[in-house]
Design a protein around this motif. Sequence first.
Motif, mmCIF file in Angstrom:
data_model
loop_
_atom_site.group_PDB
_atom_site.id
_atom_site.type_symbol
_atom_site.label_atom_id
_atom_site.label_comp_id
_atom_site.label_asym_id
_atom_site.label_seq_id
_atom_site.Cartn_x
_atom_site.Cartn_y
_atom_site.Cartn_z
ATOM 1 N N ALA A 204 -8.587 -34.396 -5.378
ATOM 2 C CA ALA A 204 -10.051 -34.451 -5.357
ATOM 3 C C ALA A 204 -10.604 -33.796 -4.095
ATOM 4 N N LEU A 205 -9.929 -34.002 -2.969
ATOM 5 C CA LEU A 205 -10.400 -33.406 -1.720
ATOM 6 C C LEU A 205 -10.350 -31.887 -1.768
ATOM 7 N N THR A 206 -9.317 -31.338 -2.400
ATOM 8 C CA THR A 206 -9.235 -29.880 -2.535
ATOM 9 C C THR A 206 -10.455 -29.351 -3.281
ATOM 10 N N VAL A 207 -10.823 -30.018 -4.371
ATOM 11 C CA VAL A 207 -11.996 -29.599 -5.145
ATOM 12 C C VAL A 207 -13.256 -29.687 -4.300
ATOM 13 N N ARG A 208 -13.430 -30.798 -3.603
ATOM 14 C CA ARG A 208 -14.665 -31.007 -2.841
ATOM 15 C C ARG A 208 -14.762 -30.086 -1.631
ATOM 16 N N ILE A 209 -13.641 -29.837 -0.960
ATOM 17 C CA ILE A 209 -13.653 -28.927 0.184
ATOM 18 C C ILE A 209 -13.957 -27.505 -0.275
ATOM 19 N N ASN A 210 -13.338 -27.079 -1.367
ATOM 20 C CA ASN A 210 -13.601 -25.734 -1.880
ATOM 21 C C ASN A 210 -15.058 -25.588 -2.310
ATOM 22 N N ASP A 211 -15.602 -26.639 -2.922
ATOM 23 C CA ASP A 211 -17.007 -26.601 -3.327
ATOM 24 C C ASP A 211 -17.911 -26.469 -2.112
ATOM 25 N N HIS A 212 -17.594 -27.222 -1.062
ATOM 26 C CA HIS A 212 -18.407 -27.153 0.155
ATOM 27 C C HIS A 212 -18.375 -25.748 0.750
ATOM 28 N N ARG A 213 -17.186 -25.183 0.879
ATOM 29 C CA ARG A 213 -17.075 -23.848 1.471
ATOM 30 C C ARG A 213 -17.794 -22.796 0.632
ATOM 31 N N GLY A 214 -17.800 -22.991 -0.685
ATOM 32 C CA GLY A 214 -18.438 -22.013 -1.546
ATOM 33 C C GLY A 214 -19.948 -22.109 -1.579
ATOM 34 N N SER A 215 -20.504 -23.274 -1.221
ATOM 35 C CA SER A 215 -21.951 -23.481 -1.351
ATOM 36 C C SER A 215 -22.694 -23.612 -0.037
ATOM 37 N N ILE A 216 -21.979 -23.836 1.085
ATOM 38 C CA ILE A 216 -22.665 -24.177 2.331
ATOM 39 C C ILE A 216 -23.535 -23.045 2.859
ATOM 40 N N GLY A 217 -23.114 -21.783 2.689
ATOM 41 C CA GLY A 217 -23.902 -20.666 3.199
ATOM 42 C C GLY A 217 -25.265 -20.590 2.544
ATOM 43 N N ALA A 218 -25.299 -20.615 1.208
ATOM 44 C CA ALA A 218 -26.569 -20.553 0.479
ATOM 45 C C ALA A 218 -27.419 -21.788 0.754
ATOM 46 N N LEU A 219 -26.774 -22.947 0.892
ATOM 47 C CA LEU A 219 -27.511 -24.180 1.186
ATOM 48 C C LEU A 219 -28.231 -24.086 2.520
ATOM 49 N N LEU A 220 -27.513 -23.687 3.558
ATOM 50 C CA LEU A 220 -28.133 -23.613 4.888
ATOM 51 C C LEU A 220 -29.202 -22.539 4.944
ATOM 52 N N ASP A 221 -28.989 -21.419 4.252
ATOM 53 C CA ASP A 221 -30.015 -20.371 4.205
ATOM 54 C C ASP A 221 -31.310 -20.908 3.621
ATOM 55 N N ARG A 222 -31.205 -21.706 2.560
ATOM 56 C CA ARG A 222 -32.417 -22.271 1.933
ATOM 57 C C ARG A 222 -33.078 -23.277 2.857
ATOM 58 N N LEU A 223 -32.295 -24.131 3.499
ATOM 59 C CA LEU A 223 -32.876 -25.154 4.366
ATOM 60 C C LEU A 223 -33.536 -24.557 5.594
ATOM 61 N N ARG A 224 -33.047 -23.416 6.060
ATOM 62 C CA ARG A 224 -33.621 -22.783 7.254
ATOM 63 C C ARG A 224 -35.070 -22.353 7.036
ATOM 64 N N HIS A 225 -35.495 -22.217 5.808
ATOM 65 C CA HIS A 225 -36.892 -21.879 5.539
ATOM 66 C C HIS A 225 -37.829 -23.048 5.807
ATOM 67 N N LYS A 226 -37.261 -24.262 5.922
ATOM 68 C CA LYS A 226 -38.086 -25.457 6.086
ATOM 69 C C LYS A 226 -37.882 -26.184 7.407
ATOM 70 N N ALA A 227 -36.720 -26.014 8.017
ATOM 71 C CA ALA A 227 -36.411 -26.812 9.208
ATOM 72 C C ALA A 227 -35.338 -26.121 10.028
ATOM 73 N N PRO A 228 -35.257 -26.448 11.327
ATOM 74 C CA PRO A 228 -34.145 -25.921 12.119
ATOM 75 C C PRO A 228 -32.814 -26.468 11.628
ATOM 76 N N VAL A 229 -31.817 -25.597 11.594
ATOM 77 C CA VAL A 229 -30.473 -25.982 11.157
ATOM 78 C C VAL A 229 -29.524 -25.810 12.339
#
Length: 212
Positions: free
Chosen positions: A163-188
């Motif tokens: 399960a950790l392999t799945v969740r870690i891979n998901d995090h690495r695959g999505s974190i860039g786009a997530l932080l890019d979106r959040l930066r439009h609203k708040a400091p990251v």
Amino acid sequence: MRKYLLVGVPGSGKSTHTAMLTRDFDLVRIGAGDILRWHVGHHTKIGARVRETMAAGRLVDDSLVEGIMRERLEQHDWNHGFVLDGFPRNRRQAEFFLERYDVDAVICLDVPDAQARDRALSRRMCGDCGLDDNLIEGRPRREGVCASCGGRLEAREDDTPEALTVRINDHRGSIGALLDRLRHKAPVFVVDASRDLDIVQEEIRMLLGLPS
């Protein structure tokens, strides 16, 4: 009112650092994982769906997570603010959240995958109060007993190597786009969370403008 998001790979210390912030600044901790585990433990319909998903090594779908977070946030029991622990997880969830709420800052806890995996596999959760202990940081004063409330410590059902392999891979695959979106609203702020717990917490407070 303060509204913060803590995101990071499983085992990065999100729950621990969130607990420290909420304890000292009268904030409410809201974690999607806590709510999902509650449903599993209380054998609700949502819990049955979550358990089936986890058993298949998949991630809980966005619509279910968004639904439980909407219901939780609408309780409005966070007069002085909140810290969201591990939500949003991806860009879609960020869009869902930002349509309804603003945010003051985002902390991204960064930890190497191997260290995150070791931490996650070594953590034990209290079945009563939900706080985490970690066998790497130091064993509890009484074996298997929560030092905070005296409840029973046990491994999370989703803290398995697969399960950790799945969740870690998901995090690495999505974190860039997530932080890019959040930066439009708040400091990251990206924080090196591989260091000593107190050092990391001190840096988080400095970045958020909170007293140490």
